[in-house]
Scaffold this active site. Structure first.
Site, short mmCIF file in Angstrom:
data_model
loop_
_atom_site.label_atom_id
_atom_site.label_comp_id
_atom_site.label_asym_id
_atom_site.label_seq_id
_atom_site.Cartn_x
_atom_site.Cartn_y
_atom_site.Cartn_z
N ASP A 167 8.72 5.24 8.37
CA ASP A 167 8.92 6.43 8.88
C ASP A 167 7.55 7.28 7.86
O ASP A 167 6.56 8.26 8.23
CB ASP A 167 9.32 7.24 8.52
CG ASP A 167 10.25 7.07 8.04
OD1 ASP A 167 9.80 6.62 7.17
OD2 ASP A 167 11.70 7.53 7.99
N GLY A 168 7.18 6.69 6.31
CA GLY A 168 6.11 7.64 6.43
C GLY A 168 7.06 9.09 4.79
O GLY A 168 6.50 9.71 4.63
N GLY B 205 3.23 3.47 1.25
CA GLY B 205 2.77 3.46 3.10
C GLY B 205 3.68 5.29 2.84
O GLY B 205 4.21 5.54 4.16
N ARG B 206 3.83 5.99 1.96
CA ARG B 206 4.21 7.06 2.59
C ARG B 206 4.06 8.20 0.67
O ARG B 206 4.37 8.94 0.41
CB ARG B 206 5.87 8.21 1.92
CG ARG B 206 6.21 6.79 1.04
CD ARG B 206 8.50 7.02 0.85
NE ARG B 206 8.31 5.93 0.94
CZ ARG B 206 9.80 6.18 -0.18
NH1 ARG B 206 11.08 6.69 0.53
NH2 ARG B 206 10.45 5.14 -1.33
N ARG C 39 -2.04 0.47 -9.93
CA ARG C 39 -0.36 -0.60 -10.45
C ARG C 39 -1.37 -1.49 -10.59
O ARG C 39 -2.19 -2.32 -9.84
CB ARG C 39 0.14 -0.71 -8.78
CG ARG C 39 0.43 0.82 -8.13
CD ARG C 39 1.27 1.45 -7.06
NE ARG C 39 1.59 2.34 -6.68
CZ ARG C 39 2.53 2.67 -6.97
NH1 ARG C 39 3.91 1.97 -7.40
NH2 ARG C 39 3.30 4.11 -6.51
N ASP D 194 3.84 -3.86 -7.19
CA ASP D 194 3.06 -2.96 -7.16
C ASP D 194 4.24 -1.78 -7.61
O ASP D 194 4.02 -0.85 -7.29
CB ASP D 194 3.96 -3.03 -5.04
CG ASP D 194 4.72 -3.15 -4.80
OD1 ASP D 194 5.57 -4.44 -5.83
OD2 ASP D 194 5.63 -2.22 -4.42
N GLY E 236 0.46 -1.09 -0.21
CA GLY E 236 -0.07 0.01 -0.21
C GLY E 236 1.18 1.27 -0.05
O GLY E 236 1.91 1.08 -0.14
N LYS F 38 4.28 12.27 -2.65
CA LYS F 38 5.29 11.72 -2.18
C LYS F 38 6.17 12.04 -1.25
O LYS F 38 6.81 13.29 -0.60
CB LYS F 38 6.14 10.85 -3.34
CG LYS F 38 6.84 9.17 -2.41
CD LYS F 38 7.52 8.81 -4.04
CE LYS F 38 8.72 7.84 -3.30
NZ LYS F 38 9.09 7.19 -4.49
N ASP G 134 7.69 5.00 -10.02
CA ASP G 134 9.06 4.64 -8.69
C ASP G 134 10.08 4.33 -9.15
O ASP G 134 10.60 3.62 -8.74
CB ASP G 134 8.24 3.18 -8.32
CG ASP G 134 6.82 3.18 -6.77
OD1 ASP G 134 5.55 4.79 -7.00
OD2 ASP G 134 6.63 2.72 -6.42
P1 AMP Z 1 9.65 1.11 -2.43
O1 AMP Z 1 10.34 0.21 -3.29
O2 AMP Z 1 9.84 2.15 -2.17
O3 AMP Z 1 7.86 1.37 -4.57
O4 AMP Z 1 8.69 0.65 -1.74
C1 AMP Z 1 8.05 -0.33 -1.38
C2 AMP Z 1 6.74 -0.78 -0.17
O5 AMP Z 1 7.03 -0.09 0.90
C3 AMP Z 1 5.80 0.48 -0.92
O6 AMP Z 1 4.19 -0.19 -0.20
C4 AMP Z 1 5.51 2.18 -0.34
O7 AMP Z 1 4.87 2.78 0.63
C5 AMP Z 1 6.36 0.96 1.67
N1 AMP Z 1 8.01 2.00 1.45
C6 AMP Z 1 9.09 2.43 1.43
N2 AMP Z 1 9.73 3.19 1.78
C7 AMP Z 1 8.51 3.97 3.36
C8 AMP Z 1 8.83 4.42 4.53
N3 AMP Z 1 10.07 5.88 4.19
N4 AMP Z 1 7.69 5.04 4.66
C9 AMP Z 1 6.58 4.02 4.58
N5 AMP Z 1 6.50 3.82 3.55
C10 AMP Z 1 7.48 3.50 2.95
MG MG Z 2 7.01 1.60 -5.13
#
Ligand code: AMP
Ligand code: MG
Length: 504
Positions: A135-136, A103-104, A193, A263, A101, A123, A273
């Site tokens: 930490d979002g 996450g940030r 996605r 995703d 989902g 983002k 991303d």
């Molecule tokens: P990504 O590899 O950046 O596409 O992230 C994979 C998953 O981890 C996604 O669901 C992102 O929203 C979550 N995510 C990555 N970094 C963070 C963060 N610093 N805080 C919260 N969620 C994160």
């Molecule tokens: Mg991602």
């Protein structure tokens, strides 16, 4: 924490913005995410913005307003907005990862623009119910990379989510060391996605929501599929074709995404991303740009196959909507056009890079042999391709501007004789060909070390290099005689030590 209210679809002005507060995912209802507010950040400041995108969105000088920085940094909301963190699942590095989902990331709403309805997403705007233990936030370093590359890819003619702005804060964010927070405002017709579809089939097991999602995506983004006998299969085929074209685009420009999890695959075939991505320096099909990708699953040359693998995951997610005993066969058949669509799109792009305007037998071999030679000699992908437009077909021309990139001059001479013969076969005119080639072989790409130099300066409070790089990357086919020579030069030695990973 679900503040979901009945769908809001009013259009109203927030100062100058023709703003809709509910995106398609908002309208689909509470199963699709959680509405919540961004977490404010201290002392927001501008780092950069894309004037080109602001103009495409007809934002006037809205970006200059106090409202804009507050809103694009997550410290203020447009009236009635109820930002949404959406829920999705996905396969990461080939393994089912379950629910993920945003996450940030938070969807703020949509702008009605001359380019159509565009979603605006922040983002790094704070934690969401999908942040798990993270930490979002997004750090300045990775936000600069995403901001620059989004706009650079668009300028290269490659489908991508866009970046409107980059806003910084002094708030500390801990990764391997102490960094600071930043927020990128991303813009796209949709941020949906493959993982959104997988979520409802495999995690939530909510087929009614899956159907609603498919219907909404078809109606909004793939209306031509509505009239098909089986709109779901037509959607899958259309997504396969777009993904195939995207992979051809990436391969032809030497872009390595680095984290092609399902995703991170856009249902619109956009690049999405930006994390540990990289552009090839020396041409190496096995190049792995993500330091965390120990198996090389997402190595450069594997991307087209991974795209196809990810489409199979999407097909599996859509299976509950396909009736009949032959559903699996029908889904497979809908994926099939991927192979030819990719091969044709790639060949077309590579022929273009060589300046060939007709399609003749033997072209694929001519291109492959050049690439093989470049791999063997470690030729810089961007610079060697760019130099090809200087290739002269005049009798006796030694073509040293191209030849000098190669170590094995003998082999290059053999290849160049074939190229010359091929150019003559279509009565190619040097000047015209050079002009065509310079429109498809960029002079400037966002090499890691260029991003890194901009990041190091920005971390010391000097954002000028971000803007300078942006200006050049937004016109990557132009010569830019006043740009720093390093922008279009071989990477310096220190660039080889740079490592980019999923840490962002
Ligand atoms: P990504 O590899 O950046 O596409 O992230 C994979 C998953 O981890 C996604 O669901 C992102 O929203 C979550 N995510 C990555 N970094 C963070 C963060 N610093 N805080 C919260 N969620 C994160
Ligand atoms: Mg991602």
């Amino acid at each position: 924490m679900n503040l979901h209210q009945p769908p809001l679809s009013s259009v109203h002005q927030t100062d100058q913005l023709p703003w809709r507060d509910a995106t398609l995912l908002h309208q689909l209802g509470p199963a699709f995410g959680t509405e919540l507010a961004p977490t404010p950040l201290p002392d927001l400041h501008w780092i950069a913005h894309s004037q080109a995108l602001a103009e495409e969105l007809a934002l006037g000088n809205w970006l200059a307003s106090d409202e804009a920085i507050a809103m694009l940094g997550g410290n203020a909301l447009p009236p009635k907005a109820s930002p949404l963190a959406s829920v999705y699942s996905g396969h990461q590095f080939g393994v089912w990862a379950g629910q993920l989902g945003d996450g940030r990331a938070m969807l703020l709403g949509e702008i009605d623009s001359p380019a159509g309805r565009m979603e605006l997403q922040l983002k790094g705007a704070g934690p969401t119910p999908y942040s798990r233990s993270a930490d979002g936030r997004a750090v300045l370093r990775s936000s600069i990379r995403e901001f620059l590359c989004s706009e650079a890819m668009h300028a290269l003619g490659i489908p991508t989510t866009r970046a409107l702005s980059l806003v910084g804060s002094s708030a500390p964010v801990w990764r391997e060391t102490r960094e600071t927070a930043a927020v990128v405002a991303r813009v796209a017709p949709s941020f949906i996605r493959f993982g959104h579809f997988e979520h409802f089939t495999h995690s939530a097991r909510d087929i009614a929501s899956l159907r609603a999602l498919v219907d909404a995506v078809i109606d909004r983004h793939y209306p031509a599929c509505r009239g098909a006998e089986q709109p779901v299969l037509a959607l899958l085929e259309a997504v396969s074709r777009r993904t195939a074209v995207l992979m051809a685009d990436w391969q032809s420009v030497g872009f390595c995404h680095g984290v092609m999890n399902t995703d991170n695959m856009s249902i619109l075939g956009l690049t999405i991303d930006y994390g540990p991505f990289g552009f090839l320096d020396a041409f190496n099909p096995g190049h792995i740009c993500n330091h965390s990708d120990h198996q090389g699953r997402y190595a450069f040359a594997r991307q087209p196959n991974v795209g196809f693998w990810n489409l199979h995951a999407l097909a599996q997610a859509l299976q509950p909507l396909v009736a009949g005993a032959d559903a699996v066969e029908a889904l497979k058949a809908a994926l099939e056009p991927y192979k030819t669509a990719f091969a044709e799109a790639l060949q077309q792009r590579l022929r273009g890079k060589l300046g060939l305007s007709t399609d003749q037998p033997g072209d694929a071999d001519l291109v492959d042999d050049l690439l093989r030679l470049m791999a063997q000699d470690g030729c810089d992908y961007t610079l060697t391709m760019r130099s090809l437009s200087r290739f002269s077909s005049a009798a006796g021309a030694n073509n040293e501007a191209v030849r000098d990139w190669f170590v094995d001059r003998e082999k290059f001479s053999v290849w160049s004789a074939r190229y010359l013969e091929r150019l003559r076969a279509e009565a190619s005119v040097d000047v015209e060909r050079a002009e065509r080639m310079d429109r498809v072989n960029p002079k400037f790409v966002l090499r890691n070390h260029l991003a890194e130099s901009a990041i190091r300066l920005a971390q010391r409070g000097d954002f000028s290099e971000v803007q300078r790089l942006l200006t050049v990357l937004q016109q990557p086919f132009d010569e830019h005689p006043n740009a720093p020579a390093a922008y279009a030069a071989l990477p310096p030695d220190w660039a080889h030590q740079l490592e980019v990973s999923c840490s962002s």
